[in-house]
Design an enzyme around this catalytic site. Sequence first.
Site, PDB file in Angstrom:
ATOM      1  N   HIS A   1     126.141  55.767  36.301  1.00 24.65           N
ATOM      2  CA  HIS A   1     126.754  55.767  34.970  1.00 24.65           C
ATOM      3  C   HIS A   1     128.188  56.268  35.058  1.00 24.65           C
ATOM      4  O   HIS A   1     128.477  57.220  35.787  1.00 24.65           O
ATOM      5  CB  HIS A   1     125.968  56.671  34.010  1.00 24.65           C
ATOM      6  CG  HIS A   1     124.525  56.330  33.911  1.00 24.65           C
ATOM      7  ND1 HIS A   1     123.563  56.906  34.710  1.00 24.65           N
ATOM      8  CD2 HIS A   1     123.871  55.460  33.082  1.00 24.65           C
ATOM      9  CE1 HIS A   1     122.368  56.412  34.394  1.00 24.65           C
ATOM     10  NE2 HIS A   1     122.529  55.534  33.420  1.00 24.65           N
TER      11      HIS A   1
ATOM     12  N   ASP B   1     127.784  58.360  40.655  1.00 16.86           N
ATOM     13  CA  ASP B   1     126.639  58.178  39.781  1.00 16.86           C
ATOM     14  C   ASP B   1     126.670  56.750  39.245  1.00 16.86           C
ATOM     15  O   ASP B   1     127.749  56.154  39.098  1.00 16.86           O
ATOM     16  CB  ASP B   1     126.718  59.187  38.626  1.00 16.86           C
ATOM     17  CG  ASP B   1     125.461  59.257  37.790  1.00 16.86           C
ATOM     18  OD1 ASP B   1     124.677  60.204  37.996  1.00 16.86           O
ATOM     19  OD2 ASP B   1     125.268  58.373  36.930  1.00 16.86           O
TER      20      ASP B   1
ATOM     21  N   ASP C   1     121.123  57.711  41.217  1.00 19.42           N
ATOM     22  CA  ASP C   1     120.605  56.655  40.351  1.00 19.42           C
ATOM     23  C   ASP C   1     121.218  55.277  40.576  1.00 19.42           C
ATOM     24  O   ASP C   1     120.837  54.309  39.912  1.00 19.42           O
ATOM     25  CB  ASP C   1     120.714  57.048  38.871  1.00 19.42           C
ATOM     26  CG  ASP C   1     122.045  57.699  38.521  1.00 19.42           C
ATOM     27  OD1 ASP C   1     122.939  57.734  39.372  1.00 19.42           O
ATOM     28  OD2 ASP C   1     122.167  58.193  37.383  1.00 19.42           O
TER      29      ASP C   1
ATOM     30  N   HIS D   1     128.978  63.581  31.856  1.00 19.72           N
ATOM     31  CA  HIS D   1     129.120  62.926  30.543  1.00 19.72           C
ATOM     32  C   HIS D   1     129.638  63.889  29.471  1.00 19.72           C
ATOM     33  O   HIS D   1     129.872  63.466  28.337  1.00 19.72           O
ATOM     34  CB  HIS D   1     127.784  62.347  30.082  1.00 19.72           C
ATOM     35  CG  HIS D   1     127.265  61.255  30.962  1.00 19.72           C
ATOM     36  ND1 HIS D   1     128.025  60.171  31.347  1.00 19.72           N
ATOM     37  CD2 HIS D   1     126.041  61.080  31.549  1.00 19.72           C
ATOM     38  CE1 HIS D   1     127.313  59.383  32.118  1.00 19.72           C
ATOM     39  NE2 HIS D   1     126.106  59.911  32.261  1.00 19.72           N
TER      40      HIS D   1
END
Length: 336
Positions: free
Chosen positions: A156, A154, A242, A116
């Site tokens: 996200h 991931d 995740d 990120h």
Amino acid sequence: MIVYYSEVFKRHVPPYRHPEAPDRLDYLIEGVREAGGRVKEPKMREDVWQLIHLAHDKNYVNLINKLCEKGQGEIDGDTYVSPGTCEAAALAVSAVADAVEKRETALIAARPPGHHAGFMGRALTAPTQGFCIFNTAAIAALYVGEGAAVVDIDVHHGNGTQEILYDKDLLYISTHQHPATLYPGTGYPEEVGEGRGEGYNINIPLPPQVGDDVYIKVVDEVVIPLLRQYDPKVIVVSLGWDAHRDDPLADLNLSLKSYLYFFDQVLKMQKLTVVVLEGGYNRSVIKNGTEALLRLALRGEFAPKESATETAHSVYKHFETTMREVRQYAGRYWRL
């Protein structure tokens, strides 16, 4: 597969109760040991700060260093710096560069995560940096240069990686929960790259509650065909556990079967593959997933040891809409 790990990675310590805490690595290493994996202690490279500057603006790097010297600080409500953060984050970059340089198929068992983090930290329209400091995966891709591919699994979207590579002709593929339903709110199919990078940014947003059947279809029909056409010399995987059904911070419905299927197909390509740990906050999933991954990579064992998941009809219809969009935009540049 070699596992790069150091106790230094646990020196990035949260100032309060936080899902991205040092004990994540205890569970990961337990999984490595259960699988009989080999752990290698990384060493700090002399050129590590030059490598970090490949992806990040010097003012951002200076800010992080000043916060480390200060001893603590919050970048935002999600992301913090502690006295050991800079050493941990720099050692992660050193480890991934060494694995690439030595042509070692490796798992970089490091934290803090990175995907990120953009040029200046917070990337694109995200409200926070999402626990991330330096973007190890993007740095690895820039270090490799021509022929580097990053696949981000991931849950996200890797908005920082997208921002850094967006105008580069380096392939970036991201599978993630649909941005309308989850942080960071980016990662739509129409985000295809710009300039030299046009067509090299591929986003595959997945509706909440998709199961293994859908994810395997995505791997078979989009991810692997794109990788084969691009023909990378190095594949960097941003691994977040995740997307698993038991993760507390997201809403996909995958079992370890999806992860093992993805890695099995990637490893069969016989390209240098370097895996970088990103998210994943259920400790049992981290342990069991790491063990299963190492057993697959070391001995070819495909053993998720948990039941597979299927996608409900109503969710599958949303997925079909997404796949039409992915083919519409990515199909301008690749055969899908």
